[in-house]
Design a protein around this motif. Structure first.
Motif, PDB file in Angstrom:
ATOM      1  N   TYR A 185      90.253 107.269  85.929  1.00  0.00           N
ATOM      2  CA  TYR A 185      89.766 107.168  84.740  1.00  0.00           C
ATOM      3  C   TYR A 185      90.634 105.608  83.959  1.00  0.00           C
ATOM      4  O   TYR A 185      90.234 104.722  83.275  1.00  0.00           O
ATOM      5  CB  TYR A 185      90.553 108.112  83.751  1.00  0.00           C
ATOM      6  N   LEU A 186      91.843 105.263  85.146  1.00  0.00           N
ATOM      7  CA  LEU A 186      92.075 104.330  84.467  1.00  0.00           C
ATOM      8  C   LEU A 186      91.935 103.147  84.937  1.00  0.00           C
ATOM      9  O   LEU A 186      92.361 102.289  83.903  1.00  0.00           O
ATOM     10  CB  LEU A 186      93.826 104.596  85.521  1.00  0.00           C
TER      11      LEU A 186
ATOM     12  N   GLU B 166      90.363 102.573  80.744  1.00  0.00           N
ATOM     13  CA  GLU B 166      91.872 103.290  80.737  1.00  0.00           C
ATOM     14  C   GLU B 166      91.571 100.941  80.399  1.00  0.00           C
ATOM     15  O   GLU B 166      91.851 100.253  79.105  1.00  0.00           O
ATOM     16  CB  GLU B 166      92.394 103.760  80.374  1.00  0.00           C
TER      17      GLU B 166
ATOM     18  N   ASP C 209      89.005  98.936  77.874  1.00  0.00           N
ATOM     19  CA  ASP C 209      90.071 100.108  76.892  1.00  0.00           C
ATOM     20  C   ASP C 209      91.185  98.697  76.795  1.00  0.00           C
ATOM     21  O   ASP C 209      90.772  98.252  75.743  1.00  0.00           O
ATOM     22  CB  ASP C 209      90.215 100.852  76.468  1.00  0.00           C
TER      23      ASP C 209
END
Length: 266
Positions: free
Chosen positions: A77-78, A82, A85
């Motif tokens: 996810y990171l 993220e 984003d």
């Protein structure tokens, strides 16, 4: 490296644990002599914070041409959500994001060379040795991440005869169970970590708890390896094109990575 003024190259890592060093900053300092352009670094869970560093780059005019390297050893996810984003929120969605460390060309070959050199130094036969890839992992994991499994498969083909295993620091399979996972009491441990923080200094030795008759070689965290900067530089250079005396970053942007992550999750 070149007479062209290169884009800004930025290292991004998860974080540092106080006295555990400064992995992203250390990588910048190692790369600095070979990168003819601005360098920066930031952390997603500690200081200096990535968002703050991006603002500083924007204020100085060094964010117009930006290449970001994620010092991560997974595709989670990171990296895929993220990080893009944060760049988007900073108005820098056109920044080039390089592959995370685990996906750099030459990464598996780099590990294989270290493993073979370690075995030779210790006088160990690889056919009698278990090689453990040790990612950070997640507490919720019930099996090894696919990217770590792929790396283990490549490494097994490069280190012929060695038993390549996976033992996470958090989640399953756990390094604590290394005796049950591997068939040998002779092991080379490859910490897939950015720096020498608490996990490397304290958790690894405690989880291994080597006994008499067990021979265990723990390599330094991969983020500290002297070979890694060359892989990062080669990949960054591959994403740069020259036009009219200006070096321009080309390649996967934050939006591209976000779209790829969505597609993988579909």
């Amino acid at each position: 490296m070149t007479d062209f003024e290169m884009p800004t190259l930025m290292m991004v890592s998860h974080g540092n644990s106080g006295n555990g060093g400064d992995p992203a900053g250390d990588l910048v300092r190692k790369i600095a002599p070979d990168w003819n352009g601005p360098l920066s670094f930031g952390y997603m869970r500690s200081q200096p914070a990535l968002a703050d560093q991006l603002e500083m780059l924007k204020e100085s005019g060094a964010a117009d041409r930006l290449i970001v390297f994620p010092l991560f050893f997974s595709e989670g996810y990171l990296v895929f959500e993220e990080l893009p984003d944060i760049l988007h929120q900073a108005g820098l969605s056109d920044s080039v994001i390089l592959p995370p460390a685990i996906n750099l060309p030459g990464f598996s070959e780099m590990i294989a060379a270290r493993v073979r050199a370690s075995a030779i130094r210790r006088g160990w036969d690889l056919t009698e040795t278990s090689v453990f890839l040790v990612p950070h992992g997640l507490k919720t994991l019930t099996q090894a991440l696919p990217e770590t499994v792929r790396l283990a498969d490549r490494l097994s083909r490069l280190c012929v005869g060695a038993e390549v295993c996976i033992g996470n620091i958090e989640g399953s399979p756990s390094l604590t169970d290394w005796r049950d996972i591997g068939t040998h009491r002779q092991a080379i441990i490859v910490p897939m970590l950015a720096g020498g923080g608490t996990h490397a200094r304290e958790d690894l030795p405690e989880m291994l708890d080597a006994k008499d008759g067990e021979r265990v070689e723990v390599l330094p965290p991969i983020g500290q390896w002297s070979e890694l900067p060359d892989l990062v530089l080669a990949e960054a250079e591959r994403h740069v094109a020259r036009f009219g005396g200006v070096a321009v970053p080309l390649g996967p942007t934050g939006q591209d990575l976000w779209a790829e992550r969505v597609q993988r999750s579909a």
